[in-house]
Design a protein around this motif. Structure first.
Motif, mmCIF file in Angstrom:
data_model
loop_
_atom_site.group_PDB
_atom_site.id
_atom_site.type_symbol
_atom_site.label_atom_id
_atom_site.label_comp_id
_atom_site.label_asym_id
_atom_site.label_seq_id
_atom_site.Cartn_x
_atom_site.Cartn_y
_atom_site.Cartn_z
ATOM 1 N N ASP A 281 0.801 -1.228 0.000
ATOM 2 C CA ASP A 281 0.000 0.000 0.000
ATOM 3 C C ASP A 281 0.828 1.270 0.000
ATOM 4 N N ILE A 282 1.793 1.330 0.914
ATOM 5 C CA ILE A 282 2.515 2.606 1.064
ATOM 6 C C ILE A 282 3.399 2.862 -0.146
ATOM 7 N N ARG A 283 4.103 1.833 -0.568
ATOM 8 C CA ARG A 283 5.019 1.996 -1.692
ATOM 9 C C ARG A 283 4.294 2.464 -2.966
ATOM 10 N N PRO A 284 3.218 1.797 -3.383
ATOM 11 C CA PRO A 284 2.504 2.296 -4.562
ATOM 12 C C PRO A 284 1.995 3.721 -4.385
ATOM 13 N N HIS A 285 1.597 4.064 -3.147
ATOM 14 C CA HIS A 285 1.146 5.442 -2.937
ATOM 15 C C HIS A 285 2.280 6.421 -3.193
ATOM 16 N N SER A 286 3.462 6.037 -2.734
ATOM 17 C CA SER A 286 4.544 7.005 -2.932
ATOM 18 C C SER A 286 5.000 7.025 -4.385
ATOM 19 N N GLN A 287 4.882 5.881 -5.062
ATOM 20 C CA GLN A 287 5.173 5.896 -6.505
ATOM 21 C C GLN A 287 4.175 6.791 -7.218
ATOM 22 N N HIS A 288 2.944 6.682 -6.762
ATOM 23 C CA HIS A 288 1.889 7.514 -7.331
ATOM 24 C C HIS A 288 2.244 8.999 -7.158
ATOM 25 N N ALA A 289 2.739 9.316 -5.957
ATOM 26 C CA ALA A 289 3.098 10.715 -5.687
ATOM 27 C C ALA A 289 4.220 11.151 -6.621
ATOM 28 N N THR A 290 5.175 10.256 -6.850
ATOM 29 C CA THR A 290 6.273 10.610 -7.753
ATOM 30 C C THR A 290 5.761 10.809 -9.171
ATOM 31 N N CYS A 291 4.822 9.930 -9.561
ATOM 32 C CA CYS A 291 4.230 10.086 -10.906
ATOM 33 C C CYS A 291 3.536 11.441 -11.023
ATOM 34 N N GLN A 292 2.873 11.842 -9.948
ATOM 35 C CA GLN A 292 2.206 13.152 -9.991
ATOM 36 C C GLN A 292 3.227 14.256 -10.180
ATOM 37 N N ALA A 293 4.373 14.083 -9.510
ATOM 38 C CA ALA A 293 5.423 15.091 -9.664
ATOM 39 C C ALA A 293 5.918 15.109 -11.110
ATOM 40 N N LEU A 294 5.982 13.910 -11.706
ATOM 41 C CA LEU A 294 6.407 13.851 -13.105
ATOM 42 C C LEU A 294 5.393 14.539 -14.014
ATOM 43 N N TYR A 295 4.121 14.336 -13.706
ATOM 44 C CA TYR A 295 3.092 15.024 -14.496
ATOM 45 C C TYR A 295 3.244 16.530 -14.371
ATOM 46 N N ALA A 296 3.536 16.968 -13.150
ATOM 47 C CA ALA A 296 3.717 18.416 -12.954
ATOM 48 C C ALA A 296 4.890 18.889 -13.807
ATOM 49 N N ALA A 297 5.959 18.099 -13.822
ATOM 50 C CA ALA A 297 7.130 18.478 -14.630
ATOM 51 C C ALA A 297 6.764 18.516 -16.108
#
Ligand code: CMP
Length: 839
Positions: free
Chosen positions: A221-237
């Motif tokens: 659970d936690i790991r995919p959530h943080s990957q998700h957060a990183t993906c969001q950061a990539l989208y922002a980039a």
């Protein structure tokens, strides 16, 4: 079916979890290493199990054939981390867990112990207010709430409050429930999930149970959530970057489009999801097929693509397409990065041919050492947006060669075809060659040659080509006839500099710049000797030509002619030009530059056609102005012996001179711009990457190739103003805008079609017009020209000016009056200080 960005993220997330069991290394042949590595908050839990390799092979259950990887199993639980380590959360910080237990009991205690055992950063809290406060300040990765009793805390409200806190979408919230509830009561679990819990776990006072639960939470659970957060950061980039980025599935259906793309093309992402690239975006089918054949072979592809905007306008971009396989070997996604081919300001700092080297619009401008820039420009030029059929054919032939690497004969034949297609005068020369082969009858040969040639083809003299080590410094050649005032002579000493102040010459010469500059340049290039012509005739000729320019045109006057002549002279001074241009080429290039716009009415050819002018009728609406400039040049020159600079030339040499001058003047017609550029790039800029260092790969000396160079030279001279120092560039822009505005006014008064409605003095943004002019015409052209002639200062000025135009636009300096105001303030300093009286 397409999917939304969040669906795509889910997809990526699922794939990354599915590919956990990736074999990474084969460096330790006799051991089996099982590497359980997590990336979440960098918690690295690496368990290495070393076993005897033979034993592990015995234990192998699979019936699949052994692969080298079977010998070593290094299972990486975080494939993304393996590849994109730097973008995952910092590796040292532990998982933050908030434990909310209203009563102290064994269950709360073992959760706290388990968290400590796993080195989590755990905080134990007993009231809901405190819990919320803690969460708001620390944004925990995991919140575990004791929900066994309704008396202690209002866990439903607490969970909803946490969920209402910004950023909580990346937090996992778990409810601890009573064992019997967990086993028997679905409704309670349902209610928890509806309140925002991610999952429930049954109460337990067993430490191992709790450690296992937390470990599973961490991985599942936690790991995919943080990957998700990183993906969001990539989208922002992605949304901030200037390149256009599109992601499609394997059927080219849109899955994602970044902001730059939305903005430039006028679509919203939602409009495009589920549609295909061809339907929505790309109009050239041949290119998309070529791209597809590379991508399906899991190869990256670079090339030009024409994109359709929502308005149905098209823009040509260079594209880098990358296949991406989220599982298995076949690509599941394609990532397309488009560069709209504007400014290449990062060329020096980027690897050759990389997408980022094609980036535009950086605020940084470099004055460059030429070679690297030239080379990276060439890589870019190979992907230029030149859609001539010949370009497409050459690309396809290249691909055909790729497909038949084993067959030397086929490759040789394809190369021969390419070679033939690269010649500029396809039809003329082929017909002649064939004819020579088939007939010995000169009369038939003459007839066919005359029929197929657009104009009489003079025989080329090659005897007079010069050595290439001439000095690039202006050599004031003493005139036996003409002596300008000293102040003008001083200024003319700088006449081969790219920063030459033509407007100062205009002023000092009382609007006779062509006469003065022309004489200096003719002498510098030894034109009297080449044309066997005395200086007086040359001077008279310049005087008459200058008099036939309209001094009341704000742009197309003799200062423009002098400017084009000055640029041409600057180019002729370059080593590469000297090695291919003979004296007649030089003299005729200067003559063509001086007369290329003679008698220009200050209105475009379209205006002349629309107003049924005598010239448009004479030339049947075809190449009206350029035909007139060329014809008038010869009419005037030949019409009076006192100005006939060709009168002493041998007939054959005269025919060459006449052909050169006409060909160059006609090449300035802008409707043929891309045709000329494509031919030039095809011959001079397509082979660089294959060629061994230092080899001259193009047969420069072929007359048809020299012709391409001369055409490109006069074209670049004609529109060189955006590549001049800012003060000169702005003045030219002001002048052309003023002339365009006058045409628009006249069209409106006379009720004629308005050729350029946007050039209305009341509404037009001059900076925007200049930005567009550079984007669509100047940038590619000058990159190609610089790659050939090696004058990086052209690009440096162009880029600096471009940035200044952007600033002027942003600051609202848009009208003629605004520009004039700028010229009297910030742009006052002259390029060369006015010489003082003592000079
Ligand atoms: N700075 C500029 N901005 C916009 N158009 C230009 C600029 N410089 C040259 N041109 C156009 O480019 C054309 C080149 O051929 P002409 O000289 O006939 O006419 C020129 C103008 O119409």
């Amino acid at each position: 079916m397409g999917c939304s960005p969040s669906a795509l993220l889910e997809h990526i997330h699922r794939d990354s979890s599915a590919s956990h069991e990736k074999v990474l290394s084969n460096k330790i042949p006799s051991t089996v290493v099982v590497n359980l590595q997590t990336s979440t908050k960098g918690q690295s839990m690496k368990t290495s199990i070393h076993k005897d390799s033979n034993r592990s092979l015995l234990h192998r259950k699979s019936s699949l054939a052994l692969t080298p990887e079977d010998e070593i199993l290094e299972i990486n639980r975080s494939p993304l981390e393996g590849r994109y380590g730097n973008i995952l959360p910092p590796s040292k910080s532990p998982i933050k867990v908030l434990l909310v237990f209203p009563y102290s009991d064994a269950v709360g205690e073992v959760f706290t112990l388990a968290a400590e055992k796993l080195c989590f950063d755990a905080t134990l809290i007993c009231t809901d207010n405190e819990a919320l406060e803690q969460f708001q300040s620390k944004a925990h990765d995991l919140v575990i709430i004791d929900t066994r009793s309704v008396k202690g805390i209002d866990f439903g409200t607490l969970c909803r409050s946490i969920r209402n806190t910004k950023g909580s979408q990346h937090t996992v919230i778990v409810g601890v429930v009573k064992k019997q509830v967990f086993e028997k009561d679905e409704k309670v679990i349902q209610g928890h999930l509806e309140s925002g819990f991610n999952r429930c776990i049954a109460e337990s006072s067993n430490l191992t149970n709790c450690v296992n639960e937390l470990t599973m939470l961490k991985h599942g659970d936690i790991r995919p959530h943080s990957q998700h957060a990183t993906c969001q950061a990539l989208y922002a980039a992605l949304d901030k970057c200037k390149d256009l980025v599109v992601v499609t599935d394997e059927n080219y259906k849109f899955q994602y489009m970044n902001r730059a793309c939305e903005k430039l093309l006028g679509f919203r992402q939602e409009d495009t999801l589920g549609k295909t690239l061809q339907e929505q975006l790309v109009s050239d089918t041949v290119q998309i097929n070529t791209m597809g054949s590379s991508l399906l072979r899991a190869r990256e592809w670079s090339g030009s693509l024409t994109l359709k905007k929502k308005t149905q306008d098209t823009i040509v971009t260079s594209c880098k397409a990358v296949p991406f396989a989220s599982g298995g070997r076949m690509p599941t996604h394609f990532v397309l990065v488009f560069d709209t081919n504007f400014l290449d300001t990062n060329a020096l700092s980027q690897p050759r041919g990389s997408v980022s080297s094609l980036r535009r619009g950086s605020a940084e401008v470099r004055s460059v050492g030429s070679d690297y820039l030239r080379r990276s420009s060439l890589a870019k030029l190979n992907a230029l947006p030149l859609e001539a059929p010949i370009t497409k054919i050459l690309t396809l032939l290249d691909q055909a060669k790729d497909f038949s690497p084993g067959n030397a004969q086929v490759v040789q034949l394809l190369e021969k075809i390419e070679e033939t297609l690269r010649t500029s005068e396809l039809y003329t020369s082929h017909a002649k060659d064939d004819l020579k082969m088939r007939t010995d009858e000169p009369v038939v040969s003459d007839l066919i040659t005359a029929l197929l040639s657009k104009a009489p083809q003079p025989s080329q003299s090659s005897s007079s080509r010069r050595s290439s080590n001439d000095s690039a410094v202006y050599r004031p050649t003493k005139s036996t006839f003409f002596r300008a005032p000293s102040i003008i002579r001083d200024l003319l000493d700088t006449c081969l500099s790219w920063e030459f102040d033509i407007f100062r010459l205009e002023e000092l010469s009382k609007k006779r710049p062509l006469q003065h500059l022309g004489m200096s340049l003719f002498l510098h290039f030894d034109v009297p000797n080449t044309l066997l012509c005395d200086e007086k005739t040359l001077f008279n000729w310049l005087t008459v030509m200058e008099a036939n320019y309209h001094s009341d045109n704000s742009y197309h006057n003799s200062t423009h002619a002098a400017d084009v002549m000055q640029a041409t002279a600057g180019f002729l001074e370059k080593e590469r030009m000297k090695s291919i241009m003979d004296p007649i080429d030089e003299a005729t290039s200067l003559i063509a530059a001086a007369t290329h716009d003679v008698d220009h009415p200050g209105r475009s050819s379209a205006f002349l056609s629309n107003s049924d002018s005598v010239l448009a009728i004479l030339y049947n609406d075809v190449t009206v102005l350029e035909s007139h400039h060329a014809a008038l040049t010869f009419k005037l020159t030949l019409g009076d012996d006192r100005i006939n600079i060709f009168k002493n030339l041998d007939r054959e040499v005269y025919k060459i001179a006449r052909h050169n001058v006409i060909d160059m003047i006609l090449a300035t017609e802008m409707t043929k711009h891309f045709e000329h550029l494509a031919k030039f790039v095809n011959v001079f800029c397509t082979r660089e990457t294959d060629q061994p260092e230092g080899e001259d790969y193009f047969p420069l000396s072929l007359p048809e190739n020299v012709t391409l160079v001369k055409r490109m030279m006069i074209k670049c001279s004609d529109v060189s103003n955006p590549t001049r120092p800012l003060r000169l560039c702005v003045e030219w822009a002001r002048r052309i805008a003023e002339e365009y505005f006058q045409q628009t006014d006249e069209e409106k008064v006379k009720g004629l079609p308005v050729v350029m409605p946007m050039f209305d003095k009341n509404t037009c943004s001059i900076p925007k017009s200049q930005i567009g002019f550079v984007d669509y015409i100047i940038n590619d052209m000058f990159e190609a020209w610089n790659a050939f002639i090696d004058m990086p200062e052209l690009l440096t000025h162009m880029r600096q000016n471009y940035i200044r135009w952007k600033e002027f636009d942003e600051q609202g300096h848009t009208t003629l009056a605004d520009i004039k105001k700028l010229q009297n303030t910030v742009l006052m300093s002259p390029i060369f200080p006015k010489p003082s009286k003592n000079d």
